[in-house]
Scaffold this active site. Structure first.
Site, PDB file in Angstrom:
ATOM      1  N   ASP A 180      -6.298 -24.298 -34.096  1.00 15.75           N
ATOM      2  CA  ASP A 180      -5.049 -24.266 -33.568  1.00 15.75           C
ATOM      3  C   ASP A 180      -4.433 -25.669 -33.613  1.00 15.75           C
ATOM      4  O   ASP A 180      -3.549 -25.897 -32.798  1.00 15.75           O
ATOM      5  CB  ASP A 180      -4.910 -23.613 -32.328  1.00 15.75           C
ATOM      6  CG  ASP A 180      -5.299 -22.108 -32.250  1.00 15.75           C
ATOM      7  OD1 ASP A 180      -5.039 -21.487 -33.280  1.00 15.75           O
ATOM      8  OD2 ASP A 180      -5.810 -21.704 -31.135  1.00 15.75           O
ATOM      9  N   GLN A 216      -9.937 -22.195 -38.372  1.00 18.82           N
ATOM     10  CA  GLN A 216     -10.678 -22.505 -37.068  1.00 18.82           C
ATOM     11  C   GLN A 216     -10.887 -24.059 -36.757  1.00 18.82           C
ATOM     12  O   GLN A 216     -10.230 -25.035 -37.368  1.00 18.82           O
ATOM     13  CB  GLN A 216     -11.864 -21.710 -36.882  1.00 18.82           C
ATOM     14  CG  GLN A 216     -11.681 -20.366 -36.586  1.00 18.82           C
ATOM     15  CD  GLN A 216     -11.571 -19.454 -37.861  1.00 18.82           C
ATOM     16  OE1 GLN A 216     -12.294 -19.628 -38.776  1.00 18.82           O
ATOM     17  NE2 GLN A 216     -10.722 -18.493 -38.106  1.00 18.82           N
ATOM     18  N   GLY A 250      -4.731 -18.102 -37.670  1.00 20.34           N
ATOM     19  CA  GLY A 250      -3.216 -17.873 -37.719  1.00 20.34           C
ATOM     20  C   GLY A 250      -2.605 -19.211 -38.030  1.00 20.34           C
ATOM     21  O   GLY A 250      -2.704 -20.015 -37.273  1.00 20.34           O
ATOM     22  N   HIS A 251      -1.975 -19.036 -39.242  1.00 19.19           N
ATOM     23  CA  HIS A 251      -1.270 -20.359 -39.581  1.00 19.19           C
ATOM     24  C   HIS A 251       0.205 -20.037 -39.608  1.00 19.19           C
ATOM     25  O   HIS A 251       0.708 -19.361 -40.337  1.00 19.19           O
ATOM     26  CB  HIS A 251      -1.756 -20.856 -41.098  1.00 19.19           C
ATOM     27  CG  HIS A 251      -3.237 -21.231 -41.017  1.00 19.19           C
ATOM     28  ND1 HIS A 251      -3.736 -21.642 -42.080  1.00 19.19           N
ATOM     29  CD2 HIS A 251      -3.901 -21.505 -40.142  1.00 19.19           C
ATOM     30  CE1 HIS A 251      -4.753 -22.213 -41.799  1.00 19.19           C
ATOM     31  NE2 HIS A 251      -5.226 -22.182 -40.463  1.00 19.19           N
ATOM     32  N   ASN A 274      -9.006 -13.974 -38.274  1.00 16.12           N
ATOM     33  CA  ASN A 274      -8.958 -14.399 -36.950  1.00 16.12           C
ATOM     34  C   ASN A 274      -8.045 -15.741 -36.917  1.00 16.12           C
ATOM     35  O   ASN A 274      -7.717 -16.334 -35.909  1.00 16.12           O
ATOM     36  CB  ASN A 274     -10.570 -14.878 -36.523  1.00 16.12           C
ATOM     37  CG  ASN A 274     -11.309 -15.601 -37.626  1.00 16.12           C
ATOM     38  OD1 ASN A 274     -10.743 -15.716 -38.699  1.00 16.12           O
ATOM     39  ND2 ASN A 274     -12.494 -15.889 -37.096  1.00 16.12           N
ATOM     40  N   GLY A 288      -2.863 -27.044 -36.071  1.00 15.13           N
ATOM     41  CA  GLY A 288      -1.563 -27.104 -36.712  1.00 15.13           C
ATOM     42  C   GLY A 288      -1.803 -27.413 -38.082  1.00 15.13           C
ATOM     43  O   GLY A 288      -1.149 -28.040 -38.861  1.00 15.13           O
ATOM     44  N   LYS A 289      -2.961 -26.706 -38.392  1.00 12.88           N
ATOM     45  CA  LYS A 289      -3.431 -26.770 -39.794  1.00 12.88           C
ATOM     46  C   LYS A 289      -2.291 -26.171 -40.933  1.00 12.88           C
ATOM     47  O   LYS A 289      -2.089 -26.767 -42.063  1.00 12.88           O
ATOM     48  CB  LYS A 289      -4.974 -26.084 -40.138  1.00 12.88           C
ATOM     49  CG  LYS A 289      -5.930 -26.887 -39.741  1.00 12.88           C
ATOM     50  CD  LYS A 289      -7.230 -26.142 -39.839  1.00 12.88           C
ATOM     51  CE  LYS A 289      -7.440 -24.927 -39.197  1.00 12.88           C
ATOM     52  NZ  LYS A 289      -7.462 -24.980 -37.519  1.00 12.88           N
ATOM     53  N   GLY A 290      -1.776 -25.161 -40.594  1.00 14.05           N
ATOM     54  CA  GLY A 290      -0.731 -24.355 -41.401  1.00 14.05           C
ATOM     55  C   GLY A 290       0.304 -25.442 -41.974  1.00 14.05           C
ATOM     56  O   GLY A 290       0.567 -25.440 -43.183  1.00 14.05           O
TER      57      GLY A 290
END
Ligand code: IMP
Length: 428
Positions: free
Chosen positions: A13, A222, A40-41, A38, A15-17
């Site tokens: 989480d 992840q 979520g971006h 599992n 902020g890779k998206g």
């Protein structure tokens, strides 16, 4: 630098998206190589907000080849739903390639994920309940079903005949309902038909792209501390979200990786159970959670929040060889008076600079902090590093000093253009 790996340097989480979407604009290929839905971006393009779980973030650009590689576990029903939702919102022109060696998350994996968590009671992992662990267990146990089987009715029949008797026995022993072979088989033959256009040997495709010197972005899911091997076991996921895992999970040689970007929040968060040395269980933790919208993209659970822990980031650097940091959500810290960064731990009266292997030791670690001056100026419209307030620059440069990694990207807002670029990763 034409082949770049992005990894989470904390507990996911980070902020890779946003970074994938941002760097993806220069990429010819975007690859996801581990995990499944599992992850979520969240990606914000103009006024529109998209939440991706299985599909790579290059999906918005018709010129980008999007690859789901062999190390992934794919829930085909959810992946289809994601594609349908994208199509409904006008994303119809895309290129998607799914490895014939990626494993299929079957409905019994979801049942088992829920049942294991229930049986573990207070010792539950806090999984996303997407069937990730049980699917990877079957892969290791050699009773998994792969995407190549899913699209070939005879292979699917053979693989399911091999797996289902064992799975049904396990389900019954957990007090769960077994599956009827015929019904499950027929349902998945139909699902398989929808995937036939996408399934191929993605390792071969990537080899061709490497030979063409294409820009390839390997998008991690992840984070390092959730790694099955190097994370806070057993409070981890069931794959390895490290740069080192990319060659195996994508079917490319290790030499194919030119540059590793570690994504790092300006503070630390984690979802699920397990030790968290710098956790803030007070008003400040609540304030950062609200400002940073720290609620799970997948499960909507409130994330646990803490000060930036550079022991964790240095550990991720050791495991993954991070060359650049992307520092995310720096704007969330604006106006916070009590700024601290953790630079070591104290365990049994001694200073340590690494993550202990056992939960018992890790949960006894006390953070060693340095205090940093805060800044009050709004930084959300800053476009150039030099325009940042001196104390914000000091925060960034302290991270560089303690980790020895240049902070090449700084994110100061959710939108694509709320990003300060200090070096262009694909041009380093
Ligand atoms: P699983 O991956 O669903 O088995 O969950 C195992 C652990 O990893 C739990 O603590 C989850 O909250 C965590 N986890 C899994 N995926 C993510 C993610 O994308 N971001 C953050 N935590 C995750």
């Amino acid at each position: 630098m034409s082949r770049v790996v992005l990894i989470g340097s904390q507990w996911g989480d980070e902020g890779k998206g946003k970074v994938t979407d941002f760097l993806g604009q220069q990429a010819d290929v975007v690859v996801r190589s581990q995990g499944g839905n599992n992850a979520g971006h969240t990606i914000i393009i103009g006024e529109e907000k998209f939440a991706l779980q299985t599909i790579p973030s290059g999906i918005f650009n018709p010129k980008i080849k999007n690859v789901l590689a062999n190390g992934m576990v794919i829930n085909p029903k959810r992946a289809l739903e994601e594609l349908k939702n994208l199509e409904k919102r006008g994303i119809t022109d895309y290129q998607l390639f799914i490895s014939n060696r990626a494993h299929v998350i079957m409905p019994y994996h979801l049942d088992m994920d829920g049942a294991y968590e229930k049986f573990k009671g207070d010792n539950k992992i806090g999984t996303t309940k997407k069937g990730i662990g049980p699917c990877y267990s079957d892969k290791s146990n050699r009773i998994g079903i792969r995407m190549g089987d899913l699209v070939e009715p005879i292979s699917l029949r053979d693989a399911l005949e091999n797996a289902l008797p064992i799975k049904n026995m396990e389900l019954e022993s957990l007090g769960l309902k077994p599956y009827n072979f015929r019904e499950l088989y027929e349902e998945y033959v139909e699902i398989g038909k929808k995937f036939a256009p996408f399934v191929c040997d993605t390792s071969e495709l990537l080899q061709e792209e490497i030979e063409k010197n294409s820009n390839i972005l390997f998008e991690g899911a992840q984070g390092t501390m959730l790694c099955l091997d190097h994370g806070t076991y057993p409070y981890v996921t069931s794959s390895s979200p490290t740069a080192a895992s990319v060659p195996v999970n994508a079917g490319v040689p290790p030499q194919a990786i030119d540059h590793v970007v570690g994504i790092c929040k300006a503070y630390t968060t984690r979802v699920g159970e397990g030790p968290f040395a710098t956790e803030l269980k007070n008003h400040l933790g609540d304030l950062i959670r609200e400002r940073g919208h720290e609620y799970g993209t997948v499960t909507k659970r409130p994330r646990r929040v803490g000060y930036l822990d550079l022991v964790v980031v240095n550990y991720a650097k050791r495991i993954s060889g991070i060359d650049s940091l992307a520092l995310m959500l720096l704007d969330v810290l604006t106006g916070i008076d009590e700024l601290k960064i953790c630079v070591g731990y104290k365990l049994d009266g001694k200073r340590i600079n690494t993550i202990p292997a056992t939960l018992r030791d890790y949960s006894r670690c006390e953070p060693i902090y340095i205090d940093l001056p805060s800044w009050k100026e709004d930084i959300t419209n800053v476009t150039n590093y030099d325009e940042l307030p001196a104390n914000a620059k000091n925060y960034v440069e302290t991270i560089e000093k303690v980790t020895g990694i240049p902070v090449d990207i700084i994110s100061i807002g959710a939108e694509r253009n709320s990003t300060i670029i200090r070096r262009n990763i694909f041009k380093i």
